[in-house]
Design a protein around this motif. Sequence first.
Motif, PDB file in Angstrom:
ATOM      1  N   LEU A 174       0.827  -1.209   0.000  1.00 33.39           N
ATOM      2  CA  LEU A 174       0.000   0.000   0.000  1.00 33.39           C
ATOM      3  C   LEU A 174       0.860   1.258   0.000  1.00 33.39           C
ATOM      4  CD1 LEU A 174      -2.777  -1.035   2.557  1.00 33.39           C
ATOM      5  CD2 LEU A 174      -2.978  -0.892   0.067  1.00 33.39           C
ATOM      6  N   ARG A 175       1.878   1.292   0.834  1.00 31.33           N
ATOM      7  CA  ARG A 175       2.713   2.489   0.940  1.00 31.33           C
ATOM      8  C   ARG A 175       3.482   2.764  -0.345  1.00 31.33           C
ATOM      9  NH1 ARG A 175       5.193   1.519   7.067  1.00 31.33           N
ATOM     10  NH2 ARG A 175       3.323   2.217   8.204  1.00 31.33           N
ATOM     11  N   ALA A 176       3.948   1.721  -1.002  1.00 32.51           N
ATOM     12  CA  ALA A 176       4.717   1.898  -2.240  1.00 32.51           C
ATOM     13  C   ALA A 176       3.825   1.986  -3.474  1.00 32.51           C
ATOM     14  CB  ALA A 176       5.706   0.747  -2.410  1.00 32.51           C
ATOM     15  N   ALA A 210       8.178  -5.726  -1.519  1.00 33.59           N
ATOM     16  CA  ALA A 210       7.360  -5.720  -0.299  1.00 33.59           C
ATOM     17  C   ALA A 210       8.008  -6.567   0.792  1.00 33.59           C
ATOM     18  CB  ALA A 210       5.960  -6.228  -0.614  1.00 33.59           C
ATOM     19  N   ASP A 211       8.626  -7.675   0.395  1.00 33.45           N
ATOM     20  CA  ASP A 211       9.343  -8.509   1.380  1.00 33.45           C
ATOM     21  C   ASP A 211      10.437  -7.713   2.073  1.00 33.45           C
ATOM     22  OD1 ASP A 211       7.781 -10.638   0.593  1.00 33.45           O
ATOM     23  OD2 ASP A 211       9.320 -11.536  -0.692  1.00 33.45           O
ATOM     24  N   GLU A 212      11.231  -6.990   1.294  1.00 34.02           N
ATOM     25  CA  GLU A 212      12.352  -6.242   1.859  1.00 34.02           C
ATOM     26  C   GLU A 212      11.871  -5.096   2.743  1.00 34.02           C
ATOM     27  OE1 GLU A 212      15.430  -6.964   1.883  1.00 34.02           O
ATOM     28  OE2 GLU A 212      15.387  -8.645   0.476  1.00 34.02           O
ATOM     29  N   ARG A 213      10.804  -4.436   2.344  1.00 34.69           N
ATOM     30  CA  ARG A 213      10.257  -3.368   3.180  1.00 34.69           C
ATOM     31  C   ARG A 213       9.732  -3.926   4.497  1.00 34.69           C
ATOM     32  NH1 ARG A 213       8.305   1.695   1.083  1.00 34.69           N
ATOM     33  NH2 ARG A 213       9.198   2.154  -0.969  1.00 34.69           N
ATOM     34  N   ALA A 214       9.076  -5.078   4.430  1.00 39.08           N
ATOM     35  CA  ALA A 214       8.578  -5.707   5.650  1.00 39.08           C
ATOM     36  C   ALA A 214       9.731  -6.139   6.552  1.00 39.08           C
ATOM     37  CB  ALA A 214       7.706  -6.911   5.294  1.00 39.08           C
ATOM     38  N   ALA A 215      10.781  -6.683   5.955  1.00 42.65           N
ATOM     39  CA  ALA A 215      11.941  -7.108   6.739  1.00 42.65           C
ATOM     40  C   ALA A 215      12.605  -5.924   7.418  1.00 42.65           C
ATOM     41  CB  ALA A 215      12.938  -7.835   5.831  1.00 42.65           C
ATOM     42  N   ALA A 216      12.663  -4.781   6.707  1.00 36.93           N
ATOM     43  CA  ALA A 216      13.257  -3.584   7.304  1.00 36.93           C
ATOM     44  C   ALA A 216      12.384  -3.045   8.430  1.00 36.93           C
ATOM     45  CB  ALA A 216      13.451  -2.521   6.229  1.00 36.93           C
ATOM     46  N   GLU A 217      11.076  -3.105   8.260  1.00 33.45           N
ATOM     47  CA  GLU A 217      10.165  -2.610   9.300  1.00 33.45           C
ATOM     48  C   GLU A 217      10.263  -3.447  10.573  1.00 33.45           C
ATOM     49  OE1 GLU A 217       5.340  -2.315  10.051  1.00 33.45           O
ATOM     50  OE2 GLU A 217       6.120  -2.032   8.018  1.00 33.45           O
ATOM     51  N   LEU A 218      10.332  -4.774  10.416  1.00 29.09           N
ATOM     52  CA  LEU A 218      10.397  -5.664  11.575  1.00 29.09           C
ATOM     53  C   LEU A 218      11.821  -5.894  12.058  1.00 29.09           C
ATOM     54  CD1 LEU A 218       7.813  -8.404  10.527  1.00 29.09           C
ATOM     55  CD2 LEU A 218       7.431  -6.404  11.966  1.00 29.09           C
ATOM     56  N   ASP A 219      12.803  -5.539  11.220  1.00 29.00           N
ATOM     57  CA  ASP A 219      14.210  -5.805  11.502  1.00 29.00           C
ATOM     58  C   ASP A 219      14.434  -7.292  11.767  1.00 29.00           C
ATOM     59  OD1 ASP A 219      16.861  -5.178  11.776  1.00 29.00           O
ATOM     60  OD2 ASP A 219      16.719  -4.747  13.925  1.00 29.00           O
TER      61      ASP A 219
END
Length: 308
Positions: A174-176, A210-219
């Motif tokens: 959604l954000r991207a 989206a996977d990479e953005r999620a991984a960065a958000e959750l670290d």
Amino acid sequence: MFDHFIWEVVICPLLVAAAIRYLADRLRPDAAATFLVTALAAAAAACLVTVTAFAVKALAELPAIASPLRISDAYVRADTAQEPWVSWLSLAMTVAAVAGLARVRRRHRRDTAYARRYTGLPATGDRIVLLDDDRAEAFAVPGPDARIVVTTGMRAALDDTQYAALIAHERAHLRARHHRLILLAHLSAAVHPAFRLLLRPLDYLVERAADERAAAELDDRRAVARAIGAAALVADGAHRAGGLRITPGRRELRHAGAVPRRVASLLAPRGTRSLLPLAVPVLIAAFSVVWTVECVYDLGELLHAARR
């Protein structure tokens, strides 16, 4: 004008398609998705304008159309006398492209209308709709009243960490505004046959972004990898992991399914990748756009000379 057809309808689309297929899985996915889809859309637009220009030339070659406009049809035909087929092939390609674009637009509106049925349902503060359904599904609904829809079947199949990773993944879409990139890719594929081969690599690239953005958000890259695998297994009962190793070889990875490849990419050490290769498809698309402008100008000159 024949050289315009060769460059903008044959050579440039093939070069752009080859560059995108090669780079789609070799660059940082978040930046690559935007640049590659933009280059594809520019090349598709240039190709469409070019074949439309040649389609106009084909119509001007008909005495029934040229005569009322006081245009010499013989003069127009003489411009591509050595390649008389190019104008009529372009006319056929223009009709096919317009029909394809209308089909993609119609399908997009239908899918959007279906997805937005969920925007009116009660949602949590972070716009998550938990749908009472035994099927395991999760998807994002873009728009001003964006929602993330998760069925109870999917929620029950994931632990709290995996569920958080799933939500982060859908929130990243959604954000991207990934739905716009996918729509542009499908519209481009309707213009030229070579671009249809890019739909699967670009869809994979958007999911990786989206996977990479999620991984960065959750670290936590492993949590996202586990969530992807778990969600895929419950969403498709016929799916099998196939004994994929944690670190498959490159040859095996290229022939693996999308989900194992995404998991393997998240589990592999993240390295820094140069974005310089993105200049290749961007420059080819820019060259095609410039030549398209010249093609339209040449058509105008041709028709003006034919009137004189």
